[in-house]
Scaffold this active site. Structure first.
Site, PDB file in Angstrom:
ATOM      1  N   CYS A   7      -5.195   5.996  -3.751  1.00  0.00           N
ATOM      2  CA  CYS A   7      -4.510   4.699  -3.708  1.00  0.00           C
ATOM      3  C   CYS A   7      -3.105   4.923  -4.234  1.00  0.00           C
ATOM      4  O   CYS A   7      -2.922   5.239  -5.417  1.00  0.00           O
ATOM      5  CB  CYS A   7      -5.248   3.668  -4.556  1.00  0.00           C
ATOM      6  SG  CYS A   7      -4.387   2.071  -4.684  1.00  0.00           S
ATOM      7  N   CYS A  63       0.866  -1.178   0.000  1.00  0.00           N
ATOM      8  CA  CYS A  63       0.000   0.000   0.000  1.00  0.00           C
ATOM      9  C   CYS A  63       0.903   1.227   0.000  1.00  0.00           C
ATOM     10  O   CYS A  63       1.600   1.484   0.988  1.00  0.00           O
ATOM     11  CB  CYS A  63      -0.918  -0.002   1.215  1.00  0.00           C
ATOM     12  SG  CYS A  63      -1.975   1.445   1.339  1.00  0.00           S
TER      13      CYS A  63
END
Length: 284
Positions: free
Chosen positions: A217, A82
């Protein structure tokens, strides 16, 4: 009831519950992670970050003295990487005094990643290689099918480049996109929808696997920049506007033809405290 300390942070609106290292505590169950990330009954977040000494991670065979970013999606599923979480994790490590100076290496399920913190509140993270596939896949949303390029940034992505007349903001992402062929992403996929607005400037929205639509993201911005670089031949840097802000993605071509990626964006810690996890959640 279990009481545990937490920190809340976000990177361009992509928010996380952070659990500091506590060797006496068991790893949170998927049920506990879902409760902690619930925006009504828990703290709320797109995912959960747990800080662990890398030497305590059975699957880790690298430097045991690094900090390991143990990351989970909001639905309790394990995630490999991530980009926004990595930057927030770096801010947490620095604020807690767990790393010295403004540069560090962080252990992740996708290997060791280097981070650098700046005085303006941004964090630069080197994510390493990004792969862009040749064959398109089909992505369907609310009955409309579009072609996408697969990409991998340590986790899977499908990037849909919209036609010039299509609006990113007007799309309905209330339900999960469906992809074809199904075997293209056996563990699910993050789907990005992108519109080019300048030579190296794009707008993006994302539907993250295990979460839903999020404001940002990090690995998704890298996937988008890599796909756009393949389309245009321009390595950037690429400015990627997401609903939660802006991320800058830098790409470099290595000697073996592989693209190496890094990204820079904000990383903010907004709260800390203690949370009481109910007994009916803790029971497994």
């Amino acid at each position: 009831m279990v009481t545990t300390r937490f920190i809340k942070g976000h990177g361009t609106g992509n928010d996380f519950v952070i659990l500091p290292d506590d060797r006496s505590a068991a790893a949170p169950s998927a049920r506990e992670i879902r409760w902690l990330c619930d925006r009504r009954f828990g703290i709320g977040g797109d995912g959960l970050l747990r800080a662990l000494p890398a030497g305590d991670v059975p699957q880790w065979d690298g430097d045991p003295d690094l900090w390991f970013m143990d990351y989970y999606n909001a639905d309790g599923s394990v995630a490999q990487m991530c980009g926004n979480g990595l930057r927030v994790f770096a801010r947490f490590l620095r604020t807690e005094g767990l790393i010295d100076g403004d540069e560090a290496e962080v252990a992740t399920r996708s290997g060791v990643k280097r981070v650098r913190l700046f005085d303006d509140g941004t964090v630069h993270a080197e994510l390493g290689p990004v792969w862009v596939g040749d064959g398109p896949v089909s992505i369907s949303t609310t009955g409309q099918s579009r072609q996408a390029r697969p990409a991998d940034v340590g986790n899977p992505h499908a990037v849909v480049v919209l036609d010039g007349h299509e609006s990113v903001t007007g799309m309905d992402l209330s339900s999960a996109p469906v992809w074809s062929p199904a075997e293209a992403f056996p563990e699910g996929v993050n789907v990005e929808f992108v519109r080019q607005v300048g030579r190296t400037h794009v707008q993006m929205r994302v539907f993250e696997r295990g979460v839903g639509e999020t404001l940002s993201c990090g690995t998704g911005t890298v996937a988008v920049a890599a796909v756009m670089a393949r389309r245009t031949g321009d390595l950037g840097p690429w400015r990627v506007d997401v609903p939660g802000g802006r991320i800058t993605v830098e790409l470099a071509q290595s000697q073996n033809g592989e693209m190496q990626a890094s990204l820079t964006g904000s990383a903010v810690l907004v709260a800390q405290g203690e949370v009481h996890i109910p007994d009916d959640v803790v029971s497994r």
